[in-house]
Design an enzyme around this catalytic site. Structure first.
Site, PDB file in Angstrom:
ATOM      1  N   HIS A 125      -8.868  10.200 -10.584  1.00  0.00           N
ATOM      2  CA  HIS A 125      -8.382   9.082 -11.411  1.00  0.00           C
ATOM      3  C   HIS A 125      -7.680   9.560 -12.678  1.00  0.00           C
ATOM      4  O   HIS A 125      -6.971   8.793 -13.315  1.00  0.00           O
ATOM      5  CB  HIS A 125      -9.553   8.167 -11.790  1.00  0.00           C
ATOM      6  CG  HIS A 125     -10.068   7.380 -10.626  1.00  0.00           C
ATOM      7  ND1 HIS A 125      -9.827   6.035 -10.476  1.00  0.00           N
ATOM      8  CD2 HIS A 125     -10.783   7.749  -9.539  1.00  0.00           C
ATOM      9  CE1 HIS A 125     -10.389   5.612  -9.356  1.00  0.00           C
ATOM     10  NE2 HIS A 125     -10.983   6.633  -8.776  1.00  0.00           N
TER      11      HIS A 125
ATOM     12  N   ASP B  75      -3.065   9.696 -19.870  1.00  0.00           N
ATOM     13  CA  ASP B  75      -3.943   8.780 -19.130  1.00  0.00           C
ATOM     14  C   ASP B  75      -3.615   8.863 -17.636  1.00  0.00           C
ATOM     15  O   ASP B  75      -2.427   8.917 -17.281  1.00  0.00           O
ATOM     16  CB  ASP B  75      -3.696   7.341 -19.613  1.00  0.00           C
ATOM     17  CG  ASP B  75      -4.965   6.496 -19.596  1.00  0.00           C
ATOM     18  OD1 ASP B  75      -5.875   6.824 -18.814  1.00  0.00           O
ATOM     19  OD2 ASP B  75      -5.033   5.520 -20.358  1.00  0.00           O
TER      20      ASP B  75
END
Ligand SMILES: O=P(O)(O)OC[C@H]1O[C@H](O[C@H]2O[C@H](CO)[C@@H](O)[C@H](O)[C@H]2O)[C@H](O)[C@@H](O)[C@@H]1O
Ligand SMILES: O=c1ccn([C@@H]2O[C@H](COP(=O)(O)OP(=O)(O)O)[C@@H](O)[C@H]2O)c(=O)[nH]1
Length: 469
Positions: free
Chosen positions: A154, A361
């Site tokens: 992720h 991110d």
């Protein structure tokens, strides 16, 4: 049809009404609740006598276990969040390495694999999530588990020059090769991984696109995680109709900017606060006309670097409000509480700007949720960091560099003035991408590829003592 077994460190709260303030839990929950299956992971409990708990809610059976204090300290707080997290987010300055913590990380992965084994049927498909569980497949193979196992990262995958700062990088990355399929959020991440495998350990990129390294053959692909746009749109509409959550925070008809992030140094909150302050210095006409709502639930607050960022933000927020506030104007509303998605989508819909500016991110689901919450007739503007995975898809956002304070202030000014026609064009383009790469597409393409890929049989791993390089 084979069963789906999802393995992740963080499991969505089982009790109704509890908020999961993290993209993995939100995304995996949405994906699993449609396909059904077993969700196996940490219960969030730390105790001297950890319990295993099984509970079925709807289509999902949760099998969760506690961790001892030592396991938690070494595996979660230590190697996962004080070594891997900063380094994978390109912050070698914030990382530390401790050999015992790495051994603890390997030990917990082994223990979790052993606990999963008795639950498995031969044709189950196992989908493992995130950096806490990189060695999980190797531990499974060691135990003789032959099921197909996929892994999804992720968070970003850093370039080899950064990755190799981790002392046992070879030992760690070798374990990834025991998966059949490894998924990344963006092509940049996949290429960095391929680079490591081919240059650092002389792996081979095969003609069919698969990789062979350490005697294992496996595939790596790009599967950007998405959201469920119709559901978000509905939630946002109904929340706005019923309660107008923004009105509870701010009364006056000022332009609103919203940000929602876990309180994490990767999210660029300090830089964002400074850019917001710079907006009023550079464009004084916006004074008293704008309010910024930053929701930042605390996260990993027992890790030192997180305590430091919290202090920095408190001081920055105090500085901004102290310097700029008036009796009838509070420029910044800084809230550390987590909020339910219904409230968040209502806030997103009411806000003129979604300000999403991480320094790095994996994806950033908030960026997609902000866009999906908008009123199509009068949408707000997304100001998005080029370093969020979401920027690879949402190219019609106002893309900014979070290290450029003035550049971000200028983007805010531009967003505040943007004409309706341009806002609509940008919104429609982003929505078409959010719809085509939604959460179903993420789950279905990953599982389709995992089922389809017939790798050469995995070599049996010899039971050997753990070692760290
Ligand atoms: O479990 P925590 O330690 O409380 O942290 C919460 C989660 O943070 C990270 O989320 C990531 O996944 C999102 C969905 O793919 C992605 O949009 C975001 O960019 C990532 O940072 C972490 O990766 C999860 O493991 C944590 O559960
Ligand atoms: O108070 C909060 C804060 C965040 N979130 C949700 O948590 C997820 C955060 O995911 P993101 O990918 O943006 O970042 P992460 O925290 O996983 O790094 C999003 O779905 C948010 O809507 C939430 O439900 N309540």
């Amino acid at each position: 049809m084979s069963r789906l077994i999802v393995v992740s460190n963080r499991v969505a709260p089982i009790k109704p009404g509890k908020v999961a303030a993290g993209g993995l839990a939100v995304g995996v929950y949405d994906a699993l609740r449609q396909s059904g299956g077993i969700w196996f992971g940490w219960s969030g409990e730390v105790s001297s006598t950890p319990q295993t708990n099984t509970e079925t809610v709807g289509e999902i059976t949760y099998v969760t276990m506690g961790l001892t204090r030592q396991d938690y300290d070494q595996y979660y707080r230590g190697f996962s969040n004080a070594t891997l997290w900063p380094i994978f987010h390109y912050r070698i300055d914030l990382a530390r390495y401790n050999r015992q913590e790495y051994d603890g990380y390997r030990r917990v992965n082994g223990m979790l694999a052993a606990q999963l084994k008795p639950l498995l049927k031969p044709d189950d498909i196992i989908w493992v999530h995130d950096y806490h569980l990189i060695p999980f497949a190797e531990e499974c193979r060691r135990l003789g588990i032959r099921n197909r196992i996929g892994f999804f990262l992720h968070i970003p995958f850093p370039p080899p020059e950064i990755l190799t700062v981790i002392p046992p990088h070879n030992d760690l990355l070798k374990t990834l090769c025991f998966y059949d399929l490894i998924g990344f959020q963006t092509e940049t991440d996949r290429l960095a991984f391929q680079d490591y495998m081919t240059r650092e350990v002389r792996g081979i990129l095969e003609k069919d696109g698969s990789l062979t390294a350490y005697g294992q053959n496996f595939r790596a692909g790009v599967y950007p995680i998405g959201v469920v746009p119709d559901e978000i749109q509905e939630l946002a509409e109904s929340s706005q109709r019923r309660r107008r959550p923004m009105r509870r925070i701010t009364d006056v008809e000022r332009k609103k900017i919203i940000s929602v992030d876990r309180l994490d140094y990767s999210k660029g909150l300090v830089e964002r606060f400074k850019a917001y302050e710079a907006l009023f210095d550079r464009f004084p006409e916006h004074r008293r006309g704008v309010e910024f709502i930053q929701i930042a639930p605390t996260s990993r607050s027992d890790v030192k670097t997180y305590q430091h960022i919290r202090q920095q933000l408190e001081s920055e927020a105090g500085h901004i409000n102290g310097r700029l506030s008036d009796l009838d104007w509070t420029p910044l509303h800084y809230l550390n509480k987590s909020h339910d998605r219904r409230v968040l989508t209502g806030l997103f819909r009411d806000a003129d700007i979604g300000f999403v500016t991480p320094l790095r991110d994996g994806m950033n689901l908030v960026a997609k949720e902000y866009v999906a919450s908008q009123d199509p007739d009068d949408p707000g503007v997304l100001v998005l960091s080029r370093f969020a995975g979401a920027a690879h898809e949402l190219t019609s956002a106002l893309i900014v560099n979070p290290y450029d304070c003035i550049g971000m202030a200028e983007a805010l000014d531009r967003a505040l003035r943007m004409p309706l026609a341009e806002r609509r064009d940008r919104y429609e383009h982003m929505m078409s991408i959010i719809r085509s790469a939604d959460l179903d597409a993420w789950r279905d393409t990953f599982l389709r590829d995992l089922r389809a890929f017939s790798s050469r049989p995995k070599a049996q791993v010899q039971a050997s003592p753990l070692f760290s390089v």
